[in-house]
Design an enzyme around this catalytic site. Structure first.
Site, mmCIF file in Angstrom:
data_model
loop_
_atom_site.group_PDB
_atom_site.id
_atom_site.type_symbol
_atom_site.label_atom_id
_atom_site.label_comp_id
_atom_site.label_asym_id
_atom_site.label_seq_id
_atom_site.Cartn_x
_atom_site.Cartn_y
_atom_site.Cartn_z
ATOM 1 N N GLN A 1 -1.381 7.420 -6.862
ATOM 2 C CA GLN A 1 -1.726 7.263 -5.454
ATOM 3 C C GLN A 1 -1.213 5.944 -4.886
ATOM 4 O O GLN A 1 -0.914 4.999 -5.617
ATOM 5 C CB GLN A 1 -3.240 7.356 -5.284
ATOM 6 C CG GLN A 1 -3.785 8.704 -5.719
ATOM 7 C CD GLN A 1 -5.293 8.777 -5.670
ATOM 8 O OE1 GLN A 1 -5.951 7.844 -5.214
ATOM 9 N NE2 GLN A 1 -5.845 9.873 -6.137
ATOM 10 N N GLY B 1 0.794 -6.188 -5.319
ATOM 11 C CA GLY B 1 2.209 -6.288 -5.647
ATOM 12 C C GLY B 1 2.851 -7.533 -5.081
ATOM 13 O O GLY B 1 3.592 -8.243 -5.781
ATOM 14 N N ASP B 2 2.589 -7.824 -3.809
ATOM 15 C CA ASP B 2 3.136 -9.035 -3.195
ATOM 16 C C ASP B 2 2.691 -10.273 -3.963
ATOM 17 O O ASP B 2 3.498 -11.168 -4.256
ATOM 18 C CB ASP B 2 2.665 -9.158 -1.741
ATOM 19 C CG ASP B 2 3.266 -8.100 -0.830
ATOM 20 O OD1 ASP B 2 4.178 -7.380 -1.264
ATOM 21 O OD2 ASP B 2 2.790 -7.998 0.315
ATOM 22 N N LYS C 1 4.851 6.988 0.169
ATOM 23 C CA LYS C 1 5.007 6.262 -1.087
ATOM 24 C C LYS C 1 4.719 7.134 -2.309
ATOM 25 O O LYS C 1 4.996 6.724 -3.429
ATOM 26 C CB LYS C 1 4.076 5.047 -1.104
ATOM 27 C CG LYS C 1 4.377 4.018 -0.025
ATOM 28 C CD LYS C 1 3.427 2.834 -0.134
ATOM 29 C CE LYS C 1 3.711 1.785 0.919
ATOM 30 N NZ LYS C 1 2.821 0.603 0.777
#
Length: 299
Positions: free
Chosen positions: A124, A7-8, A130
């Site tokens: 997941q 994601g980053d 999360k």
């Protein structure tokens, strides 16, 4: 890039290209996922992490630097990264104005692998906080999608994942595509999907990056934290969005980290979870009907 996170990396890569264009400079970039970008950013030289590079005029490190001693100049998080969109972490460090930009990916050309229209899901993540922690919630959503004529393909990395009393299994009734598969394989399944449902995790960012309509479920982070082009399911309560509360810092060594309540079982997390099954159902209905996509927060 001081992060291995998918994601980053997807959130930050567009801004190094904007930096290159703004300064008309030769740019060398090191990420842990260089193979995703070498063909789509031809004016950038990609090197592997740790490779020595000579003759550098300036160096920028992109990451989340929490300690004050690391924030001595504007190359280190001028704003607390918990209080801004993920992509702005990179634009701030690079001295750019922030606007949401999708990365350019080299999506493999491959036909739809399934006989029917389908939806991809990923249930997941890297910490229990999360997850969408409504027990039986994913099973209900899968059943609902199938009643609407969709196959459901689960593209999680693991069939079962977690720790101790919080082990999480994929829902019943899905096409099981779990496993440590290449991201290029995930791109193909996502690209041909009608839409994707996931959490605030890397596969949601990958869905957004390949242009697949996305439902993002999370009470862990606030809606500003991820990308805007999605239907976001978020229930606002005094304990919601605690990842973006500057008073707290996620303890990545504690799978069940929660600053508000001790949660050691799935039942504990279920009682803490504010997002109900109907909230996700409403998002699915909006996605199917095309209502207000892509800029809707279901709260």
């Amino acid at each position: 890039f001081e992060s291995r996170s998918l994601g980053d990396t997807l959130a930050w890569i567009p801004y190094v290209e904007e930096f290159r264009k703004k300064h008309n400079c030769k740019l060398i970039v090191s990420t842990f996922l260089n193979h995703l970008f070498k063909n789509t950013y031809p004016h950038i030289k990609f090197v592997e992490p740790g490779m020595p590079v000579d003759g550098i005029y300036a160096k920028y490190e992109l990451g989340w630097f929490w300690d004050k001693k690391d924030r001595i100049d504007l190359q280190r998080n001028p704003k607390d990264p918990r209080l801004i969109p993920l992509g702005q972490t990179a634009s701030d460090i690079l001295g750019l104005d922030y606007k949401e930009i999708k990365p350019k990916l080299d999506i493999p050309f491959e036909k739809n692998r399934y006989d029917k229209k389908y939806v991809c899901i990923a249930t997941q993540s890297t910490a229990q906080a999360k997850y969408w922690n409504k027990i039986g919630g994913w099973d209900e959503i899968v059943s609902y999608l199938k009643s609407k004529g969709y196959e459901v393909v689960d593209i999680d990395s693991h069939h079962t994942f977690g720790r101790d009393e919080t082990m999480n299994s994929i829902p019943n009734g899905v096409i099981d595509k779990t496993g440590d598969l290449p991201l290029e394989d995930r791109m193909v399944d996502l690209y041909h999907a009608e839409f994707f449902i996931g959490l605030g995790s890397g596969l949601s960012w990958l869905s957004w990056a390949v242009g697949t309509p996305t439902i993002l479920i999370s009470s862990f982070s606030k809606p500003f934290a991820e990308f805007k082009k999605c239907i976001r399911v978020y229930k606002d309560t005094p304990h919601s969005g605690f990842f973006n509360d500057a008073r707290f810092r996620l303890n990545i060594s504690d799978w069940n980290w929660n600053p508000y309540k001790e949660c050691n079982t799935l039942e504990d997390w279920d009682k803490f979870e504010p997002i109900e099954i109907q909230d996700v159902m409403d998002a699915v209905n909006d996605m199917i009907e095309g209502v207000n996509y892509p800029h809707k927060v279901i709260d």
